[in-house]
Design a protein around this motif. Structure first.
Motif, short mmCIF file in Angstrom:
data_model
loop_
_atom_site.label_atom_id
_atom_site.label_comp_id
_atom_site.label_asym_id
_atom_site.label_seq_id
_atom_site.Cartn_x
_atom_site.Cartn_y
_atom_site.Cartn_z
N LYS A 121 0.71 -1.25 0.01
CA LYS A 121 0.08 0.01 0.05
C LYS A 121 0.96 1.32 0.11
O LYS A 121 0.34 2.29 -0.46
CB LYS A 121 -1.07 -0.10 1.27
CG LYS A 121 -2.11 -1.09 0.99
CD LYS A 121 -3.00 -0.94 2.33
CE LYS A 121 -4.05 -2.04 1.87
NZ LYS A 121 -4.87 -2.31 3.12
N ASN A 122 2.11 1.17 0.37
CA ASN A 122 2.93 2.38 0.24
C ASN A 122 3.65 2.46 -1.21
O ASN A 122 4.36 3.38 -1.55
CB ASN A 122 4.14 2.23 1.17
CG ASN A 122 3.77 2.26 2.57
OD1 ASN A 122 2.69 2.93 2.87
ND2 ASN A 122 4.62 1.90 3.69
N GLY A 123 3.43 1.51 -2.04
CA GLY A 123 3.85 1.59 -3.22
C GLY A 123 5.20 0.75 -3.60
O GLY A 123 5.90 0.70 -4.72
N ASP A 124 5.66 0.01 -2.48
CA ASP A 124 6.97 -0.62 -2.37
C ASP A 124 6.81 -2.05 -3.05
O ASP A 124 5.71 -2.39 -2.76
CB ASP A 124 7.64 -0.51 -1.24
CG ASP A 124 7.98 0.84 -0.62
OD1 ASP A 124 8.43 1.74 -1.47
OD2 ASP A 124 7.75 0.98 0.58
N ILE A 125 7.89 -2.69 -3.63
CA ILE A 125 7.56 -3.94 -3.96
C ILE A 125 7.67 -5.07 -2.73
O ILE A 125 8.39 -4.77 -1.86
CB ILE A 125 8.85 -4.38 -4.80
CG1 ILE A 125 8.88 -3.47 -6.20
CG2 ILE A 125 8.79 -5.76 -5.34
CD1 ILE A 125 7.53 -3.93 -7.19
N ARG A 372 9.94 -6.97 5.49
CA ARG A 372 8.59 -7.74 4.34
C ARG A 372 7.81 -8.70 4.95
O ARG A 372 6.94 -8.94 4.78
CB ARG A 372 9.56 -8.05 3.01
CG ARG A 372 10.24 -7.00 2.49
CD ARG A 372 9.37 -6.11 1.70
NE ARG A 372 9.18 -4.96 2.31
CZ ARG A 372 8.26 -3.92 2.10
NH1 ARG A 372 7.34 -4.14 1.34
NH2 ARG A 372 8.14 -2.89 2.98
N CYS A 373 8.58 -9.55 5.88
CA CYS A 373 7.55 -10.55 6.52
C CYS A 373 6.61 -9.78 7.45
O CYS A 373 5.52 -10.44 7.80
CB CYS A 373 8.73 -11.46 7.25
SG CYS A 373 9.51 -12.47 6.42
N VAL A 374 6.88 -8.75 8.20
CA VAL A 374 5.82 -8.14 8.96
C VAL A 374 4.87 -7.26 7.97
O VAL A 374 3.86 -7.40 8.27
CB VAL A 374 6.61 -6.90 9.81
CG1 VAL A 374 5.65 -6.01 10.16
CG2 VAL A 374 7.41 -7.62 11.02
N GLU A 375 5.32 -6.86 6.96
CA GLU A 375 4.44 -6.28 6.13
C GLU A 375 3.43 -7.18 5.65
O GLU A 375 2.24 -7.04 5.34
CB GLU A 375 4.93 -5.43 4.90
CG GLU A 375 4.18 -4.74 4.02
CD GLU A 375 3.52 -5.60 2.92
OE1 GLU A 375 2.60 -5.45 2.50
OE2 GLU A 375 4.11 -6.52 2.27
#
Length: 448
Positions: A121-125, A372-375
């Motif tokens: 949702k932040n636009g990051d991969i 990334r795991c948290v996201e």
């Protein structure tokens, strides 16, 4: 508690997991027709020539550097010494075998990471095993993806990402340079906070500068040791090959080792060092700017080659030619003895710089893996709280030396591999199809 955790650790990192890790590598090597042999030259060229013209957050080179930041760590110095001390020189051969087949594994997992990546949702991969498990195998396999992400966070918080590296840094700076633990801890916390708050682009930018520099420094130092002991190098290589298949005889402080012990020590430390099959590197590979998943797979594959075939080999041969491996010392102290025997004045300082940089960059890489795991599990709102907790743990690291934490870290590190390897075996057909499509594209480009 420690005895129970040690028993679990021995089970997790026992023959079944090592067979699964190496077996997956062998299977992928066969299905991909020895890609690590026939495409290694192309892969090494791509490190610097990949166009990085697809969607993504960082260039292919920076993605590789960020992955190498996490994999080139204390395992390349302390881990190799531990393996050779336990299994003898033959352990180095089995590290090479683990790396050879691990290159095919690393190629496959990083290819899948790019193919099944998404945008948060932040636009990051966002990408990695949790995404190719859920999107590649289907929603029914989501519990496997959740398990991987949970193990990844535990590993970043309590394992490879924090305490192991922080302790290595504060100990060697105190022993070698006499710097008080508190001062090193404060400086490290400030620098880690400054870099990690900026996210992947900040981490990749630092890694893109530090990783090549630290690898070159360590390469030149260890090559200088081998040049100084050039007359002993042929015998050292012969000893590695001989002890891989025959029991290593007792020498000096070395008690001797069976072939099975050499094999287990080499494979376990090799996998632990280059992380092929553990599913960590695909998380950052997914963020690479590339149009072709297979292209990033090739670039990422070189990480295992650089980490184990080059850096670990240089450490192992340095320990053997200097005779440090059969002395009474263990771990970093053994590697230090090898360096000092050739560079009496600067040896310890060179090793300290190498170890500090290796450990520091591992902290940065694992910070991103955990993020990334948290996201994946909790969404983008959880990213900043995760970073704050990570920085607090770094600050506590110099003062925590609980052996239970180390063993727990080893366990969750091994457990990460299981969901990832299941996905790799199930999605082998996708990897082969993507590889063929990329090869066809290259052929068409060539014929234009």
């Amino acid at each position: 508690m420690l005895e129970m955790l040690t028993a679990i650790d021995d089970f997790v990192w026992g023959p079944p997991l090592l067979v699964l890790l190496v077996g997956t590598g062998i299977w992928l090597t066969i299905r991909l027709r020895l890609i690590q042999v026939f495409k290694l030259g192309s892969a090494l060229k791509l490190i610097f020539s990949a166009k990085s013209d697809g969607s993504g957050d960082v260039t292919s080179f920076k993605a590789l550097c960020a992955a190498l930041a996490a994999t080139v760590g204390t395992g390349n110095i302390v881990g190799v010494a531990t393996a050779v001390k336990a299994g003898g020189p033959g352990a180095l051969f089995w590290m090479w075998m683990a790396a050879f087949f691990g290159m095919a594994t690393k190629y496959a997992e990083c290819l899948l990471a790019v193919k099944y990546r998404t945008v948060d949702k932040n636009g990051d991969i966002s990408g990695g095993p949790m995404y190719y498990i859920e999107n590649g195998l289907g929603k029914a396999y989501k519990p496997l993806a959740v398990a991987f992400a949970a193990f990844g966070i535990l590993c970043a918080y309590f394992g490879i990402g924090t305490f192991a590296q922080v302790n290595s840094i504060v100990e060697i700076t105190q022993i070698t340079a006499g710097i008080p633990v508190m001062y090193t801890g404060i400086a490290l916390t400030i620098v880690v906070a400054a870099v990690t708050i900026g996210g992947l682009k900040s981490i990749a930018s630092v890694a893109g500068k530090v990783v090549p520099a630290m690898a070159l420094l360590y390469f030149l130092t260890t090559v200088a040791i081998l040049i100084a002991m050039a007359d002993k190098v042929p015998a050292a290589i012969a000893m590695v090959l001989q002890d891989a298949f025959t029991p290593a005889a007792a020498q000096g402080g070395f008690l001797g080792a069976t072939v099975m012990l050499a094999m287990r020590s080499g494979v376990a430390r090799g996998v632990f060092s280059n992380e092929s099959g553990l599913g960590s590197a695909p998380i950052v590979a997914a963020a690479a700017k590339t149009k072709w998943a297979a292209e990033q797979g090739l670039v990422s594959m070189t990480g295992t080659f650089i980490d184990t075939i080059i850096i670990c080999s240089l450490t192992g041969l340095s320990l053997i030619v200097t005779g440090a491996w059969c002395g009474p010392l263990k771990g970093a102290a053994m590697t230090d003895a090898a360096f000092v025997s050739v560079f009496p004045v600067w040896g310890s300082m060179l090793l300290m710089v190498g170890l500090v940089l290796f450990a520091f960059t591992t902290i940065l890489g694992w910070n991103y893996y955990g993020e990334r795991c948290v996201e994946y599990l909790m969404g983008v709102k959880a990213i900043m709280p995760y970073r704050v907790i990570f920085i607090i743990l770094i600050a506590c690291g110099p003062f925590l030396k609980l052996e239970e934490i180390w063993v727990l870290a080893d366990i969750v590190n091994g457990l990460m591999a299981i969901p990832n390897l299941i996905a790799l075996l199930a999605l082998t057909g996708v990897v082969v199809a993507e590889t063929k499509a990329y090869e066809k594209h290259l052929e068409e480009q060539k014929n234009k």
